[in-house]
Write a protein that holds these residues in place. Structure first.
Motif, mmCIF file in Angstrom:
data_model
loop_
_atom_site.group_PDB
_atom_site.id
_atom_site.type_symbol
_atom_site.label_atom_id
_atom_site.label_comp_id
_atom_site.label_asym_id
_atom_site.label_seq_id
_atom_site.Cartn_x
_atom_site.Cartn_y
_atom_site.Cartn_z
ATOM 1 N N CYS A 247 0.834 -1.205 0.000
ATOM 2 C CA CYS A 247 0.000 0.000 0.000
ATOM 3 C C CYS A 247 0.868 1.254 0.000
ATOM 4 C CB CYS A 247 -0.931 -0.001 1.213
ATOM 5 S SG CYS A 247 -2.334 -1.133 1.085
ATOM 6 N N HIS A 248 1.923 1.234 0.784
ATOM 7 C CA HIS A 248 2.798 2.400 0.870
ATOM 8 C C HIS A 248 3.665 2.550 -0.381
ATOM 9 C CE1 HIS A 248 2.251 3.928 5.089
ATOM 10 N NE2 HIS A 248 1.475 2.861 5.059
ATOM 11 N N VAL A 251 1.206 4.181 -2.806
ATOM 12 C CA VAL A 251 0.859 5.574 -2.518
ATOM 13 C C VAL A 251 2.042 6.499 -2.783
ATOM 14 C CG1 VAL A 251 1.454 5.803 -0.044
ATOM 15 C CG2 VAL A 251 -0.589 6.933 -0.961
ATOM 16 N N LEU A 256 -3.626 5.856 -4.048
ATOM 17 C CA LEU A 256 -4.100 5.613 -2.689
ATOM 18 C C LEU A 256 -5.163 4.526 -2.718
ATOM 19 C CD1 LEU A 256 -4.043 6.570 0.324
ATOM 20 C CD2 LEU A 256 -5.914 8.128 -0.289
ATOM 21 N N LEU A 295 -7.190 6.131 6.158
ATOM 22 C CA LEU A 295 -6.206 7.151 6.542
ATOM 23 C C LEU A 295 -5.875 7.085 8.020
ATOM 24 C CD1 LEU A 295 -7.475 10.218 4.460
ATOM 25 C CD2 LEU A 295 -5.692 8.560 3.873
ATOM 26 N N TYR A 299 -2.544 4.177 6.768
ATOM 27 C CA TYR A 299 -1.711 5.315 6.409
ATOM 28 C C TYR A 299 -1.476 6.252 7.597
ATOM 29 C CZ TYR A 299 -2.727 3.586 1.741
ATOM 30 O OH TYR A 299 -2.849 2.792 0.633
ATOM 31 N N HIS A 300 -1.637 5.719 8.808
ATOM 32 C CA HIS A 300 -1.454 6.528 10.013
ATOM 33 C C HIS A 300 -0.265 5.989 10.797
ATOM 34 C CE1 HIS A 300 -2.298 8.334 13.946
ATOM 35 N NE2 HIS A 300 -3.076 9.191 13.310
#
Length: 312
Positions: A247-248, A251, A256, A295, A299-300
């Motif tokens: 995922c990272h 992104v 995303l 998020l 993504y946190h």
């Protein structure tokens, strides 16, 4: 046009520049529910209406970790039903708020079942609600054929039309609705296409041991009744830490996506590597949703540090 009818079905991203080989990603997050689950939600409700099992004034009840709950919230709002989603503590705050904004009632269970997961507890709560409240109708996406029929009629043919030369299709396995719909379509119409299911480590769907999972979407702690493994050629299990890394990686290039997509892409690359597949294969992977609902989790930084202290 009803919001249920809007769906961008022909958007594909070639991930070659990101992952180093040609892998076409079918992006299913561009509808008003934000995920591929809108197809199955619409099909299940329509089928139960046709059968007379869902009538005006009824309350729809379903267990969901997020996306199906959002999709059914939209279907219920569009058709005038009340909807109760039974979810658990892994459901993202954004997904819960989306359902509530659409007018749904959200019940969050916090006690794990005997396997240490939450699905059994969620289903028990659903059954209790329906048993004690006349007019409550459980769609039961885990056993409802409409869950896969929606993809047999839409997702499978869409991919077939776009890629008549398709060799391999990678599909994530959650309730297995998308997997079964696409697999059944290609078995009947183009049996040469290889169907590879992508699951999470810790999921029991394909008979592997149960383990705590933190990312909602793929994987189950109760085997879905609609699953028929005879339609699946291969299965790849992906560690959740690899899901996070993918995922990272995506992104960082401006894409995303949600956790299910990270899992599917990671699993597809594992399969392609182990099969020593050449770059001449036409391979498609399905991206169920986008990443805006994640998020506060995937993504946190704080969530990641607590959940995956060694993840990139």
């Amino acid at each position: 046009m009803s919001p249920l009818e809007f769906n961008v079905s022909d958007l594909y991203v070639d991930l070659r520049q990101i992952v180093g080989r040609r892998l076409l990603l079918k992006c299913e997050g561009f509808n008003f529910a934000g995920s591929i689950k809108l197809k199955a939600a619409t099909e299940m409700v329509d089928a139960m209406e046709r059968a007379g099992e869902l009538v005006p004034g009824a309350t729809i009840v379903e267990s969901s970790s997020g996306n199906m709950g959002i999709a059914l919230s939209m279907v219920a709002a569009s058709k005038g039903y009340r909807f109760i989603c039974v979810t658990d503590v892994r459901c993202t705050r954004a997904a819960r708020r989306m359902m509530e904004t659409l007018g749904s009632e959200v019940h969050v269970v916090s006690s794990p079942d005997s396997s240490g997961a939450f699905l059994g507890t969620r289903i028990a709560h659903v059954k209790s609600l329906c048993r004690t409240n006349p007019g409550f109708v459980w769609l039961n996406q885990y056993a409802n054929p409409g869950n896969w029929t929606g993809h047999y009629r839409s997702t499978g043919p869409e991919i077939d039309k776009a890629f008549p030369e398709l060799d391999v299709l990678f599909v994530g396995a959650g309730t297995t609705g998308t997997l079964m719909g696409c697999a059944r379509y290609f078995r009947e119409n183009r049996p040469s296409v290889r169907i590879v299911a992508i699951d999470s480590v810790g999921s029991v769907t394909f008979g592997t041991p149960s383990r705590t999972r933190l990312i909602p979407g793929l994987g189950t702690s109760v085997r879905p009744q609609i699953l028929d493994e005879s339609f699946v050629d291969d299965v790849v299990h992906v560690e959740e830490s690899d899901t996070v890394r993918m995922c990272h990686q995506l992104v960082r290039h401006g894409y995303l996506f949600g956790g299910s997509t990270g899992t599917v892409v990671s699993g597809a690359l594992q399969w392609l590597s182990s099969a020593e597949a050449g770059d001449d294969l036409t391979c498609v992977a399905i991206a169920p949703d986008l990443g805006s609902n994640y998020l506060d989790s995937l993504y946190h930084d704080e969530w990641l540090e607590n959940a995956f202290p060694v993840a990139d």
